[in-house]
Design an enzyme around this catalytic site. Structure first.
Site, PDB file in Angstrom:
ATOM      1  N   CYS A 238       0.844  -1.235  -0.007  1.00 31.31           N
ATOM      2  CA  CYS A 238       0.093  -0.020  -0.113  1.00 31.31           C
ATOM      3  C   CYS A 238       0.793   1.430  -0.056  1.00 31.31           C
ATOM      4  O   CYS A 238       1.730   1.373   0.920  1.00 31.31           O
ATOM      5  CB  CYS A 238      -0.849  -0.114   1.136  1.00 31.31           C
ATOM      6  SG  CYS A 238      -1.699   1.646   1.549  1.00 31.31           S
TER       7      CYS A 238
ATOM      8  N   CYS B 251       0.387   3.368   3.277  1.00 36.06           N
ATOM      9  CA  CYS B 251       1.197   2.622   4.162  1.00 36.06           C
ATOM     10  C   CYS B 251       2.772   2.649   4.134  1.00 36.06           C
ATOM     11  O   CYS B 251       3.586   3.016   5.311  1.00 36.06           O
ATOM     12  CB  CYS B 251       0.937   1.026   4.285  1.00 36.06           C
ATOM     13  SG  CYS B 251      -0.802   0.538   5.118  1.00 36.06           S
TER      14      CYS B 251
ATOM     15  N   ASP C  35      -0.507  16.594  -0.557  1.00 40.04           N
ATOM     16  CA  ASP C  35      -0.835  15.887  -1.822  1.00 40.04           C
ATOM     17  C   ASP C  35       0.067  16.273  -2.727  1.00 40.04           C
ATOM     18  O   ASP C  35       0.559  17.315  -3.089  1.00 40.04           O
ATOM     19  CB  ASP C  35      -2.255  16.417  -2.248  1.00 40.04           C
ATOM     20  CG  ASP C  35      -3.025  15.131  -3.280  1.00 40.04           C
ATOM     21  OD1 ASP C  35      -3.784  14.478  -3.011  1.00 40.04           O
ATOM     22  OD2 ASP C  35      -2.451  15.287  -4.415  1.00 40.04           O
TER      23      ASP C  35
ATOM     24  N   HIS D 267      -4.336   0.741   8.356  1.00 41.32           N
ATOM     25  CA  HIS D 267      -4.734   0.466   6.716  1.00 41.32           C
ATOM     26  C   HIS D 267      -6.211   0.219   6.976  1.00 41.32           C
ATOM     27  O   HIS D 267      -6.715  -1.047   7.282  1.00 41.32           O
ATOM     28  CB  HIS D 267      -3.879  -0.739   6.023  1.00 41.32           C
ATOM     29  CG  HIS D 267      -4.322  -0.848   4.699  1.00 41.32           C
ATOM     30  ND1 HIS D 267      -4.105  -0.166   3.681  1.00 41.32           N
ATOM     31  CD2 HIS D 267      -5.436  -1.621   4.103  1.00 41.32           C
ATOM     32  CE1 HIS D 267      -4.580  -0.372   2.465  1.00 41.32           C
ATOM     33  NE2 HIS D 267      -5.574  -1.419   2.730  1.00 41.32           N
TER      34      HIS D 267
ATOM     35  N   ASN E 124     -12.966  10.065  -1.097  1.00 42.03           N
ATOM     36  CA  ASN E 124     -13.522   9.306  -2.469  1.00 42.03           C
ATOM     37  C   ASN E 124     -13.606   7.829  -2.089  1.00 42.03           C
ATOM     38  O   ASN E 124     -12.627   7.483  -1.427  1.00 42.03           O
ATOM     39  CB  ASN E 124     -12.632   9.332  -3.685  1.00 42.03           C
ATOM     40  CG  ASN E 124     -12.334  10.920  -4.114  1.00 42.03           C
ATOM     41  OD1 ASN E 124     -13.770  11.631  -4.072  1.00 42.03           O
ATOM     42  ND2 ASN E 124     -11.429  11.582  -4.533  1.00 42.03           N
TER      43      ASN E 124
ATOM     44  N   HIS F 297      -6.293   3.241   0.249  1.00 39.61           N
ATOM     45  CA  HIS F 297      -6.006   3.538   1.800  1.00 39.61           C
ATOM     46  C   HIS F 297      -6.754   4.864   2.208  1.00 39.61           C
ATOM     47  O   HIS F 297      -6.726   5.811   1.622  1.00 39.61           O
ATOM     48  CB  HIS F 297      -4.669   3.670   1.930  1.00 39.61           C
ATOM     49  CG  HIS F 297      -4.140   3.715   3.433  1.00 39.61           C
ATOM     50  ND1 HIS F 297      -3.241   3.056   4.157  1.00 39.61           N
ATOM     51  CD2 HIS F 297      -4.603   4.576   4.407  1.00 39.61           C
ATOM     52  CE1 HIS F 297      -3.037   3.475   5.523  1.00 39.61           C
ATOM     53  NE2 HIS F 297      -3.993   4.437   5.738  1.00 39.61           N
TER      54      HIS F 297
ATOM     55  N   HIS G 114      -8.669   7.985   2.884  1.00 42.85           N
ATOM     56  CA  HIS G 114      -7.607   9.367   3.230  1.00 42.85           C
ATOM     57  C   HIS G 114      -8.839  10.396   2.943  1.00 42.85           C
ATOM     58  O   HIS G 114      -9.772  10.349   2.172  1.00 42.85           O
ATOM     59  CB  HIS G 114      -6.849   9.539   2.041  1.00 42.85           C
ATOM     60  CG  HIS G 114      -7.021   9.219   1.000  1.00 42.85           C
ATOM     61  ND1 HIS G 114      -7.246   7.943   0.373  1.00 42.85           N
ATOM     62  CD2 HIS G 114      -7.409   9.907  -0.395  1.00 42.85           C
ATOM     63  CE1 HIS G 114      -7.446   8.033  -1.050  1.00 42.85           C
ATOM     64  NE2 HIS G 114      -7.609   9.347  -1.350  1.00 42.85           N
TER      65      HIS G 114
ATOM     66  N   HIS H 134      -9.493  14.400   1.862  1.00 42.82           N
ATOM     67  CA  HIS H 134      -8.435  15.448   1.187  1.00 42.82           C
ATOM     68  C   HIS H 134      -9.232  16.885   1.850  1.00 42.82           C
ATOM     69  O   HIS H 134     -10.302  16.830   2.065  1.00 42.82           O
ATOM     70  CB  HIS H 134      -9.177  15.679  -0.084  1.00 42.82           C
ATOM     71  CG  HIS H 134      -8.625  14.546  -1.041  1.00 42.82           C
ATOM     72  ND1 HIS H 134      -7.648  14.537  -2.033  1.00 42.82           N
ATOM     73  CD2 HIS H 134      -9.322  13.222  -1.225  1.00 42.82           C
ATOM     74  CE1 HIS H 134      -7.568  13.467  -2.842  1.00 42.82           C
ATOM     75  NE2 HIS H 134      -8.638  12.531  -2.152  1.00 42.82           N
TER      76      HIS H 134
END
Ligand code: DGP
Length: 113
Positions: free
Chosen positions: A4, A7, A30, A46, A86, A97, A99, A101
């Site tokens: 990942c 990770c 990002d 994870h 998303n 994984h 996340h 934004h």
């Protein structure tokens, strides 16, 4: 998870521009910013997406939402910001994984699609 990307970023195996870290949360800029401030806030654990959240692991989600306003404040986002996650194919999730934004630093588009 060994294969990942995020990770590997948490482990320091892939470099990142770290913004925040504690025992369960990591935040970094990002690589392809969509706004003047574009930070990814992730659980170190994870979890593939929001679909993987359950009663056994959901404490990290509430912690992430405690951390996000702290990061927003330290980034100078007093005028507001947006948080997006998303999920899956239709949600255009490219990294599997979980996340969030954190976007800000300008007046963002009203469109969410
Ligand atoms: P999403 O499409 O929601 O899965 O967003 C994944 C984001 O991850 C995307 O905005 C670009 C970012 N990203 C992908 N690879 C890297 C990387 O190696 N480093 C950093 N900092 N960001 C990355």
């Amino acid at each position: 998870m060994s294969d990942c990307l995020f990770c590997k970023i948490v482990a320091g195996d892939i470099p990142s521009s770290k913004v925040y870290e504690d025992e369960s949360v990591y935040a970094f800029r990002d690589i392809n910013p969509m706004a003047p401030v574009h930070i990814l806030v992730i659980p170190k654990l994870h979890l593939e997406s929001v679909n993987a959240v359950n009663t056994a692991n959901s404490a990290v989600l509430s912690h992430i939402f405690e951390v996000i306003p702290q990061i927003a404040k330290s980034e100078g986002l007093e005028n507001g910001y947006r948080v997006i996650t998303n999920c899956g194919e239709d949600g255009c999730q490219s990294v599997k994984h979980l996340h969030f934004h954190l976007l800000g630093g300008k007046k963002l588009s009203e469109s969410l699609d």
